[in-house]
Design an enzyme around this catalytic site. Sequence first.
Site, mmCIF file in Angstrom:
data_model
loop_
_atom_site.group_PDB
_atom_site.id
_atom_site.type_symbol
_atom_site.label_atom_id
_atom_site.label_comp_id
_atom_site.label_asym_id
_atom_site.label_seq_id
_atom_site.Cartn_x
_atom_site.Cartn_y
_atom_site.Cartn_z
ATOM 1 N N GLU A 161 43.386 38.634 42.900
ATOM 2 C CA GLU A 161 42.489 37.661 42.285
ATOM 3 C C GLU A 161 42.985 37.219 40.909
ATOM 4 O OE1 GLU A 161 40.314 35.997 43.644
ATOM 5 O OE2 GLU A 161 39.868 37.129 45.461
ATOM 6 N N TYR B 109 33.771 36.104 37.918
ATOM 7 C CA TYR B 109 34.300 35.795 39.251
ATOM 8 C C TYR B 109 35.035 36.988 39.851
ATOM 9 C CZ TYR B 109 37.502 34.416 42.846
ATOM 10 O OH TYR B 109 38.209 34.402 44.016
ATOM 11 N N ASP C 38 34.156 30.656 41.837
ATOM 12 C CA ASP C 38 35.358 30.049 41.270
ATOM 13 C C ASP C 38 35.327 28.558 41.586
ATOM 14 O OD1 ASP C 38 35.830 30.011 43.985
ATOM 15 O OD2 ASP C 38 37.888 30.742 43.839
#
Length: 373
Positions: free
Chosen positions: A42, A125, A143
Amino acid sequence: MIKWSKPKIKEFQTTLLDWYDSNRRDLPWRRDHEPYHIWVSEIMLQQTQVNTVIPYYQRFMMVFPTVEKLANAPEEQLLKAWEGLGYYSRVRNMQRAAQQLLNDDDGQWPHTKAELQELVGIGPYTAGAIASIAFNQPEPAVDGNAFRVFSQLLEIDADITKPQTRSLFEEAIRKVMPTDRPGDFNQAIMDLGSSYMTAKNSDNEHSPVRKFNQAYLDGRLDEFPVRSKRLKPVDKQYFALVIETPSGFLFQQRAGNELLAKLWVFPLVDADQLKADQPELNTTTIIKAIEDQFASETEIQTELQFIDIPIVNHTFTHQKWHVTLLYANLQKQPDLSHFSGKVVPVEEFSTLAWPTVQKKLWQAFKKRQIQLF
């Protein structure tokens, strides 16, 4: 904001997850629910396309297969493994977070979004993604994909560039998120936003959730998401000094408080600052001014020349660099006692952590015309 009935929410969940089960992308970080793998992927995926990230992720995992390896890595090795992804503060923060996990939590990952956000560099996020995918917590991962998808599905007209808008989206998404498969739900939204509901060239006509897409049904797709205009990057002018010696080229490591901190580049001269200090400079006199400034800082004498290379341009988030290359060939090895850098042979370039702009500079120099002037 949510006007869907409970049966419609259930139908949406079933439709989305059935599509995901049949069409999910086979990504290396999805082959388990290890929080470390989710976290690294991520962070890498911020501002970077999936296909670009995959080889970086695989190499990174070979070098740093565990939180412990990451926490104890030398900085040079860390930056080299991240080379090309940009935003180097991210990988530095990852190492600090890894050290937090080892020192404060005995290497055990926290399970909640709030606790995850206490780790350096983990925002809402990423915390939502880890909490939902690794620990099955019903937390949205909001996101760009989620903003786009849900602003269209629900016709949310809040400006997504404003910080307070995130909580509004999180509240809306929680109302349609299944409690039994929150991680798959978030990943399905990621896949939907990168396939049928992309920012450009979307295919809402064939989207598996088109019947739930209110903006599509109302013919208002181009109105969502609502986004105020971004500020243009500030133009910055630099000179890059390509100084060749009998044993290699001069490189300097950027200072810790500068953009591209701790990365290796050709010596750079801020052209804007140079001209501000000496406004009378022109094309003829600017090289002499640069030579004098470099000599005063390093006690290295050079005879710089313009070379027939186009200006190298590189855009960061808030700055756009325009770099002119100057060349000097030193016939004798210089005294580096006052130079905050080192000489690097060409065959050792691969050992340095280079930013993308330095790669562009080197490629441009290699393609130079033979004639110097």
